[in-house]
Design a protein around this motif. Sequence first.
Motif, PDB file in Angstrom:
ATOM      1  N   TYR A 184       0.846  -1.184   0.000  1.00 25.40           N
ATOM      2  CA  TYR A 184       0.000   0.000   0.000  1.00 25.40           C
ATOM      3  C   TYR A 184       0.886   1.240   0.000  1.00 25.40           C
ATOM      4  O   TYR A 184       1.827   1.320   0.782  1.00 25.40           O
ATOM      5  CB  TYR A 184      -0.869   0.056   1.263  1.00 25.40           C
ATOM      6  N   ASP A 185       0.548   2.188  -0.849  1.00 24.82           N
ATOM      7  CA  ASP A 185       1.250   3.467  -0.841  1.00 24.82           C
ATOM      8  C   ASP A 185       0.802   4.264   0.384  1.00 24.82           C
ATOM      9  O   ASP A 185       1.611   4.755   1.158  1.00 24.82           O
ATOM     10  CB  ASP A 185       0.928   4.229  -2.132  1.00 24.82           C
ATOM     11  N   VAL A 186      -0.502   4.357   0.557  1.00 24.77           N
ATOM     12  CA  VAL A 186      -1.120   5.031   1.705  1.00 24.77           C
ATOM     13  C   VAL A 186      -1.909   3.964   2.462  1.00 24.77           C
ATOM     14  O   VAL A 186      -2.748   3.287   1.862  1.00 24.77           O
ATOM     15  CB  VAL A 186      -2.045   6.177   1.244  1.00 24.77           C
ATOM     16  N   PRO A 187      -1.642   3.782   3.767  1.00 27.64           N
ATOM     17  CA  PRO A 187      -2.274   2.685   4.521  1.00 27.64           C
ATOM     18  C   PRO A 187      -3.791   2.619   4.432  1.00 27.64           C
ATOM     19  O   PRO A 187      -4.358   1.535   4.435  1.00 27.64           O
ATOM     20  CB  PRO A 187      -1.822   2.949   5.958  1.00 27.64           C
ATOM     21  N   GLU A 188      -4.465   3.748   4.320  1.00 27.56           N
ATOM     22  CA  GLU A 188      -5.930   3.769   4.339  1.00 27.56           C
ATOM     23  C   GLU A 188      -6.551   3.485   2.975  1.00 27.56           C
ATOM     24  O   GLU A 188      -7.756   3.270   2.882  1.00 27.56           O
ATOM     25  CB  GLU A 188      -6.442   5.127   4.833  1.00 27.56           C
ATOM     26  N   LEU A 189      -5.765   3.490   1.919  1.00 28.46           N
ATOM     27  CA  LEU A 189      -6.288   3.293   0.570  1.00 28.46           C
ATOM     28  C   LEU A 189      -6.105   1.837   0.134  1.00 28.46           C
ATOM     29  O   LEU A 189      -5.354   1.085   0.759  1.00 28.46           O
ATOM     30  CB  LEU A 189      -5.569   4.228  -0.409  1.00 28.46           C
ATOM     31  N   PRO A 190      -6.779   1.428  -0.946  1.00 24.76           N
ATOM     32  CA  PRO A 190      -6.601   0.050  -1.437  1.00 24.76           C
ATOM     33  C   PRO A 190      -5.140  -0.222  -1.821  1.00 24.76           C
ATOM     34  O   PRO A 190      -4.379   0.709  -2.107  1.00 24.76           O
ATOM     35  CB  PRO A 190      -7.499   0.004  -2.683  1.00 24.76           C
ATOM     36  N   PRO A 191      -4.747  -1.491  -1.856  1.00 22.04           N
ATOM     37  CA  PRO A 191      -3.355  -1.819  -2.194  1.00 22.04           C
ATOM     38  C   PRO A 191      -3.001  -1.386  -3.609  1.00 22.04           C
ATOM     39  O   PRO A 191      -3.851  -1.374  -4.497  1.00 22.04           O
ATOM     40  CB  PRO A 191      -3.280  -3.332  -2.046  1.00 22.04           C
ATOM     41  N   ILE A 192      -1.721  -1.053  -3.791  1.00 23.31           N
ATOM     42  CA  ILE A 192      -1.253  -0.672  -5.123  1.00 23.31           C
ATOM     43  C   ILE A 192      -0.722  -1.874  -5.883  1.00 23.31           C
ATOM     44  O   ILE A 192      -0.609  -1.842  -7.099  1.00 23.31           O
ATOM     45  CB  ILE A 192      -0.166   0.432  -5.051  1.00 23.31           C
ATOM     46  N   ASP A 193      -0.400  -2.948  -5.159  1.00 27.24           N
ATOM     47  CA  ASP A 193       0.141  -4.134  -5.815  1.00 27.24           C
ATOM     48  C   ASP A 193      -0.024  -5.343  -4.898  1.00 27.24           C
ATOM     49  O   ASP A 193      -0.184  -5.202  -3.689  1.00 27.24           O
ATOM     50  CB  ASP A 193       1.627  -3.933  -6.131  1.00 27.24           C
ATOM     51  N   SER A 194       0.021  -6.528  -5.493  1.00 28.57           N
ATOM     52  CA  SER A 194       0.034  -7.762  -4.711  1.00 28.57           C
ATOM     53  C   SER A 194       0.869  -8.789  -5.460  1.00 28.57           C
ATOM     54  O   SER A 194       1.003  -8.727  -6.683  1.00 28.57           O
ATOM     55  CB  SER A 194      -1.378  -8.294  -4.467  1.00 28.57           C
ATOM     56  N   ILE A 195       1.425  -9.701  -4.701  1.00 30.55           N
ATOM     57  CA  ILE A 195       2.285 -10.742  -5.279  1.00 30.55           C
ATOM     58  C   ILE A 195       2.141 -11.990  -4.426  1.00 30.55           C
ATOM     59  O   ILE A 195       2.000 -11.899  -3.208  1.00 30.55           O
ATOM     60  CB  ILE A 195       3.748 -10.266  -5.356  1.00 30.55           C
ATOM     61  N   VAL A 196       2.164 -13.151  -5.051  1.00 30.63           N
ATOM     62  CA  VAL A 196       2.100 -14.422  -4.331  1.00 30.63           C
ATOM     63  C   VAL A 196       3.495 -15.044  -4.367  1.00 30.63           C
ATOM     64  O   VAL A 196       4.120 -15.132  -5.429  1.00 30.63           O
ATOM     65  CB  VAL A 196       1.073 -15.382  -4.964  1.00 30.63           C
ATOM     66  N   ILE A 197       3.966 -15.484  -3.194  1.00 26.39           N
ATOM     67  CA  ILE A 197       5.268 -16.132  -3.089  1.00 26.39           C
ATOM     68  C   ILE A 197       5.037 -17.555  -2.580  1.00 26.39           C
ATOM     69  O   ILE A 197       4.553 -17.760  -1.474  1.00 26.39           O
ATOM     70  CB  ILE A 197       6.222 -15.362  -2.159  1.00 26.39           C
ATOM     71  N   ALA A 198       5.370 -18.511  -3.399  1.00 22.10           N
ATOM     72  CA  ALA A 198       5.210 -19.929  -3.055  1.00 22.10           C
ATOM     73  C   ALA A 198       6.301 -20.350  -2.076  1.00 22.10           C
ATOM     74  O   ALA A 198       7.331 -19.679  -1.961  1.00 22.10           O
ATOM     75  CB  ALA A 198       5.279 -20.777  -4.322  1.00 22.10           C
ATOM     76  N   PRO A 199       6.100 -21.459  -1.374  1.00 23.38           N
ATOM     77  CA  PRO A 199       7.156 -21.962  -0.485  1.00 23.38           C
ATOM     78  C   PRO A 199       8.467 -22.154  -1.251  1.00 23.38           C
ATOM     79  O   PRO A 199       8.484 -22.665  -2.364  1.00 23.38           O
ATOM     80  CB  PRO A 199       6.600 -23.299   0.004  1.00 23.38           C
ATOM     81  N   GLY A 200       9.548 -21.682  -0.652  1.00 26.04           N
ATOM     82  CA  GLY A 200      10.872 -21.813  -1.260  1.00 26.04           C
ATOM     83  C   GLY A 200      11.242 -20.714  -2.234  1.00 26.04           C
ATOM     84  O   GLY A 200      12.357 -20.690  -2.736  1.00 26.04           O
ATOM     85  N   GLU A 201      10.333 -19.811  -2.529  1.00 22.78           N
ATOM     86  CA  GLU A 201      10.620 -18.734  -3.487  1.00 22.78           C
ATOM     87  C   GLU A 201      11.105 -17.468  -2.793  1.00 22.78           C
ATOM     88  O   GLU A 201      10.787 -17.226  -1.630  1.00 22.78           O
ATOM     89  CB  GLU A 201       9.369 -18.377  -4.295  1.00 22.78           C
ATOM     90  N   ARG A 202      11.811 -16.656  -3.560  1.00 24.63           N
ATOM     91  CA  ARG A 202      12.240 -15.314  -3.137  1.00 24.63           C
ATOM     92  C   ARG A 202      11.849 -14.361  -4.253  1.00 24.63           C
ATOM     93  O   ARG A 202      12.162 -14.597  -5.411  1.00 24.63           O
ATOM     94  CB  ARG A 202      13.744 -15.266  -2.934  1.00 24.63           C
ATOM     95  N   LYS A 203      11.138 -13.290  -3.886  1.00 29.87           N
ATOM     96  CA  LYS A 203      10.705 -12.306  -4.882  1.00 29.87           C
ATOM     97  C   LYS A 203      10.866 -10.898  -4.320  1.00 29.87           C
ATOM     98  O   LYS A 203      10.856 -10.694  -3.116  1.00 29.87           O
ATOM     99  CB  LYS A 203       9.242 -12.525  -5.268  1.00 29.87           C
ATOM    100  N   GLU A 204      10.949  -9.958  -5.248  1.00 29.30           N
ATOM    101  CA  GLU A 204      11.000  -8.557  -4.836  1.00 29.30           C
ATOM    102  C   GLU A 204       9.580  -8.031  -4.679  1.00 29.30           C
ATOM    103  O   GLU A 204       8.687  -8.398  -5.444  1.00 29.30           O
ATOM    104  CB  GLU A 204      11.772  -7.708  -5.833  1.00 29.30           C
TER     105      GLU A 204
END
Length: 148
Positions: free
Chosen positions: A49-69
């Motif tokens: 979230y850019d601003v905590p009170e607003l909807p998220p700006i992005d989402s990402i799923v990280i599976a077990p064993g993965e590393r992502k930015e």
Amino acid sequence: MNRFKINFIFFSLLLLTNFSRCVTIDDELIVFFGMVENQSNSSVKIFTYDVPELPPIDSIVIAPGERKEICFYREFLYAGFACEVGRIKYVFSNGKGYDCTLGRSLINESPNCFEAAKDPFLSDRLPNNGNGTLLVITQEDFEMARDL
């Protein structure tokens, strides 16, 4: 004499233009990443979230064993967790997780975040080989996750 001045000005401008193209601020900036590594047995969905009170700006799923930015920033020197993120929410496959909000003192101010030693905004404690920050989510984090 007049022709000399015109030639001097022309070549000065030519040199100045070429020199200014060779060195730019972008060339001096370094890219740093905010990374998350999932060492638990559950996938984790991360909302930023850019601003905590607003909807998220992005989402990402990280599976077990993965590393992502989850974010990145450009700066002259390492600046800790300097991503322009005001809130990060981590949700496991069972619906539990962690909700971290960046406070005015530049640390988490949410009671539903990780313990202080794992505060994602205190990234100096969790370096990523000098290329930014790395937050490691463990199986214990999954087992101790909070109801959101």
